[in-house]
Design a protein around this motif. Structure first.
Motif, PDB file in Angstrom:
ATOM      1  N   SER A   1       0.920  -1.141   0.080  1.00 46.26           N
ATOM      2  CA  SER A   1      -0.109  -0.043  -0.075  1.00 46.26           C
ATOM      3  C   SER A   1       0.999   1.278  -0.131  1.00 46.26           C
ATOM      4  O   SER A   1       2.144   1.129   0.425  1.00 46.26           O
ATOM      5  CB  SER A   1      -0.892  -0.115   1.198  1.00 46.26           C
ATOM      6  N   GLN A   2       0.423   2.345  -0.616  1.00 40.83           N
ATOM      7  CA  GLN A   2       1.214   3.389  -0.616  1.00 40.83           C
ATOM      8  C   GLN A   2       1.992   4.073   0.885  1.00 40.83           C
ATOM      9  O   GLN A   2       1.192   3.693   1.863  1.00 40.83           O
ATOM     10  CB  GLN A   2       0.345   4.638  -1.269  1.00 40.83           C
ATOM     11  N   SER A   3       2.919   4.735   0.583  1.00 36.12           N
ATOM     12  CA  SER A   3       3.310   5.229   2.013  1.00 36.12           C
ATOM     13  C   SER A   3       2.337   5.976   2.762  1.00 36.12           C
ATOM     14  O   SER A   3       1.766   6.819   2.172  1.00 36.12           O
ATOM     15  CB  SER A   3       4.900   5.885   1.750  1.00 36.12           C
ATOM     16  N   GLY A   4       2.524   5.629   4.110  1.00 45.34           N
ATOM     17  CA  GLY A   4       1.615   6.506   4.958  1.00 45.34           C
ATOM     18  C   GLY A   4       0.366   5.836   5.244  1.00 45.34           C
ATOM     19  O   GLY A   4      -0.360   6.491   6.068  1.00 45.34           O
ATOM     20  N   THR A   5       0.163   4.668   4.948  1.00 47.60           N
ATOM     21  CA  THR A   5      -0.965   4.122   5.387  1.00 47.60           C
ATOM     22  C   THR A   5      -0.862   3.144   6.646  1.00 47.60           C
ATOM     23  O   THR A   5      -1.769   2.409   6.955  1.00 47.60           O
ATOM     24  CB  THR A   5      -1.454   3.194   4.149  1.00 47.60           C
ATOM     25  N   GLY A   6       0.359   3.217   7.077  1.00 48.19           N
ATOM     26  CA  GLY A   6       0.472   2.388   8.448  1.00 48.19           C
ATOM     27  C   GLY A   6       1.244   1.254   8.405  1.00 48.19           C
ATOM     28  O   GLY A   6       0.769   0.297   9.393  1.00 48.19           O
ATOM     29  N   LYS A   7       1.703   0.726   7.435  1.00 50.58           N
ATOM     30  CA  LYS A   7       2.483  -0.558   7.268  1.00 50.58           C
ATOM     31  C   LYS A   7       3.713  -0.532   8.256  1.00 50.58           C
ATOM     32  O   LYS A   7       3.546  -1.613   9.173  1.00 50.58           O
ATOM     33  CB  LYS A   7       3.351  -0.697   5.988  1.00 50.58           C
ATOM     34  N   THR A   8       4.316   0.404   8.545  1.00 52.79           N
ATOM     35  CA  THR A   8       5.471   0.365   9.510  1.00 52.79           C
ATOM     36  C   THR A   8       4.857   0.086  11.006  1.00 52.79           C
ATOM     37  O   THR A   8       5.390  -0.792  11.853  1.00 52.79           O
ATOM     38  CB  THR A   8       6.367   1.724   9.583  1.00 52.79           C
ATOM     39  N   ALA A   9       3.804   0.943  11.245  1.00 49.68           N
ATOM     40  CA  ALA A   9       3.244   0.659  12.465  1.00 49.68           C
ATOM     41  C   ALA A   9       2.780  -0.789  12.607  1.00 49.68           C
ATOM     42  O   ALA A   9       2.926  -1.122  13.793  1.00 49.68           O
ATOM     43  CB  ALA A   9       2.254   1.530  12.777  1.00 49.68           C
TER      44      ALA A   9
END
Ligand code: ADP
Length: 475
Positions: free
Chosen positions: A108-116
């Motif tokens: 998913s595009q950056s900023g959508t909460g993957k890292t979290a």
């Protein structure tokens, strides 16, 4: 702003891939994207899920409580201001936390909460009583109520002696940690930022390790090369004891020389049952090929990027003969409009710095973002603009890709974007003006036109009805 994805579907282009610069640009862009984002990117699209075992029930959660996390971890999540899972987290978290462990590829595009999402999964996965390294990403803030979980960073300069075995629970391998480390260490980064490499004041020095002394940290964040060294050359991590392995920003990772192969070599050292998670903002063939190599039997989830809408953006053009005329048109604009914040795009560094100087003389608070700045300096400029210290950001195209600043209400193309041959570059045009008018707010895009080749209104995808000539009668 479109490109064709692996399935032949049309997919909007990502921030980082615009213009397809060299790999170092990708890494820098990815860092800047992380830096300037203070909140979740809204995306109302449905998450597409492809389960390895289609007959198993598909779980999704609407609250963090449903995940039955350790209370200390839940406290960390709420402390970060997360009230509910993001769209991608709704599906990804139950999958990552499932028993037995499941592999996952998520896009998913950056900023959508993957890292979290994967940070939470890793912190939840760590068993502090096991004093050996597991793999994951640390989020210091998220884990701050779990003092028994500790971390270290496997990046260049953080030397370990042979024979010292790490006891960290989590190792994170990230892209370009080396390049980012100085920025982190010098405190240029937003302390909230927990992107592909985690912030730490100890980043540059790292733990000092004496031969034979066992480290007590549970978490290691690292770059592929150093991590590979720690696993195979120095043998301070026993890869066979790793039970969770995360590759973040796979698209940027494979664009960086050597990182792809080093990742695959680390992967070969891991036990078969190790849980593999791979995250990427885009999914071109190359990323997919890499993902298939390192993530066997994956579940796949994708959240397509939302289409940009230009409905709320008014587009104008002003015919000008030369720079001086453009400048006075700009002054007239400011005389007639109340502008919260504006971004002004110039073709060359020379024009950008000339314009920034002229605007400053006129009494504007101006920030100048141009190519000769280091990535830390650029981050600094963007941060200042984002927090409203300056109201005008003058920039060239190259260093402004992917910058989303919500409060921008006016975008000025002081020079219209052109490609190498001098033809109209519609993609860049759309991307630029897409910064304004976000979230239904009204935005203005004003184009200073002095170049016949760069100006082809009939080709502007927004349609000619939306592009109007603006008379210089505003004031
Ligand atoms: P990605 O890895 O996809 O780029 P991040 O995990 O960095 O996305 O999240 C982007 C921003 O959104 C960060 O500022 C992060 O703190 C915030 N965020 C992540 N998950 C949530 C959530 N569930 N609720 C609110 N904010 C969130």
């Amino acid at each position: 702003i479109r490109e064709t994805d692996i399935n032949g579907n049309i997919e909007p282009q990502t921030d980082v891939s615009l213009g397809g610069g060299p790999p170092s640009d990708l890494a820098e862009q990815s860092l800047l994207n992380k830096l300037i984002r203070s909140s979740l990117v809204r995306n109302m699209n449905q998450v597409e899920v492809l389960q390895r075992d289609p007959s198993s029930p598909l779980f999704s959660v609407k609250t963090f409580e449903e995940l039955r996390l350790k209370p200390e971890l839940l406290r960390g999540v709420y402390c970060l201001g997360f009230n509910r899972p993001s769209r991608i987290q709704e599906n990804a978290l139950p999958m990552m936390l499932a028993q037995p462990p499941q592999n996952l590829i998520a896009q998913s595009q950056s900023g959508t909460g993957k890292t979290a999402a994967f940070s939470l999964a890793m912190l939840s996965h760590v068993k502090p009583e096991n004093h050996w390294t597991q793999i994951g990403q640390v989020m210091e803030q998220m884990g701050k109520f779990c003092p028994e979980v500790t971390l270290t960073y496997a990046v260049r300069g953080n030397r370990m002696e042979r024979g010292v075995r790490l006891q960290q629970h989590v190792v994170i391998r990230t892209l370009s940690g080396e390049g980012r480390a100085p920025a982190v260490a010098r405190g240029h980064l937003d302390p909230q930022w927990r992107g592909a490499c985690a912030c730490s004041s100890t980043w540059s020095s790292g733990p000092s390790v004496e031969r034979g002394v066992r480290l007590q940290q549970h978490v290691v964040i690292g770059t592929p090369g150093t991590l590979l060294d720690w696993c195979s050359k120095y043998r301070i991590i026993d890869p066979k004891l790793i039970s969770m392995f995360v590759l973040d920003e796979a698209d940027v990772m494979i664009a960086t020389q050597g990182h792809r192969d080093q990742s695959i070599r680390i992967h070969r050292l891991l036990p078969k049952e190790c849980q593999m998670l791979l995250f990427s903002a885009t999914f071109e063939d190359s990323v997919w090929g890499f993902a298939e190599k390192v993530v066997p039997d994956p579940n796949i989830i994708r959240l397509r990027r939302e289409e940009e809408t230009l409905d709320t953006i008014k587009q104008f053009y002003i015919l000008c003969r030369e720079e001086e005329e453009k400048f006075s048109a700009l002054c007239d604009l400011y005389g007639g409009l109340t502008v919260a914040q504006a971004m002004i795009f110039c073709r060359t560094r020379r024009t950008a710095s000339w314009l920034a100087g002229r605007l400053t003389e006129e009494g504007h608070q101006v920030a100048l973002l141009s190519g000769e700045l280091t990535v830390e300096q650029r981050a600094d400029v963007i941060q200042r603009f984002r927090t409203g210290k300056e109201k005008v950001l003058v920039t060239t195209n190259v260093c402004s890709r992917g910058i989303d600043v919500e409060q921008v209400t006016l975008v000025v193309n002081f020079d219209l974007p052109v490609d190498m041959e001098g033809n109209a570059d519609n993609e860049t045009y759309l991307h630029r003006i897409g910064r304004t008018g976000r979230f239904g707010r009204r935005g203005f895009a004003v184009n200073m036109v002095d170049n016949r080749e760069a100006f082809q209104p009939q080709h502007q995808p927004a349609g000619p009805g939306n592009l109007q000539e603006m008379e210089l009668l505003i004031s």
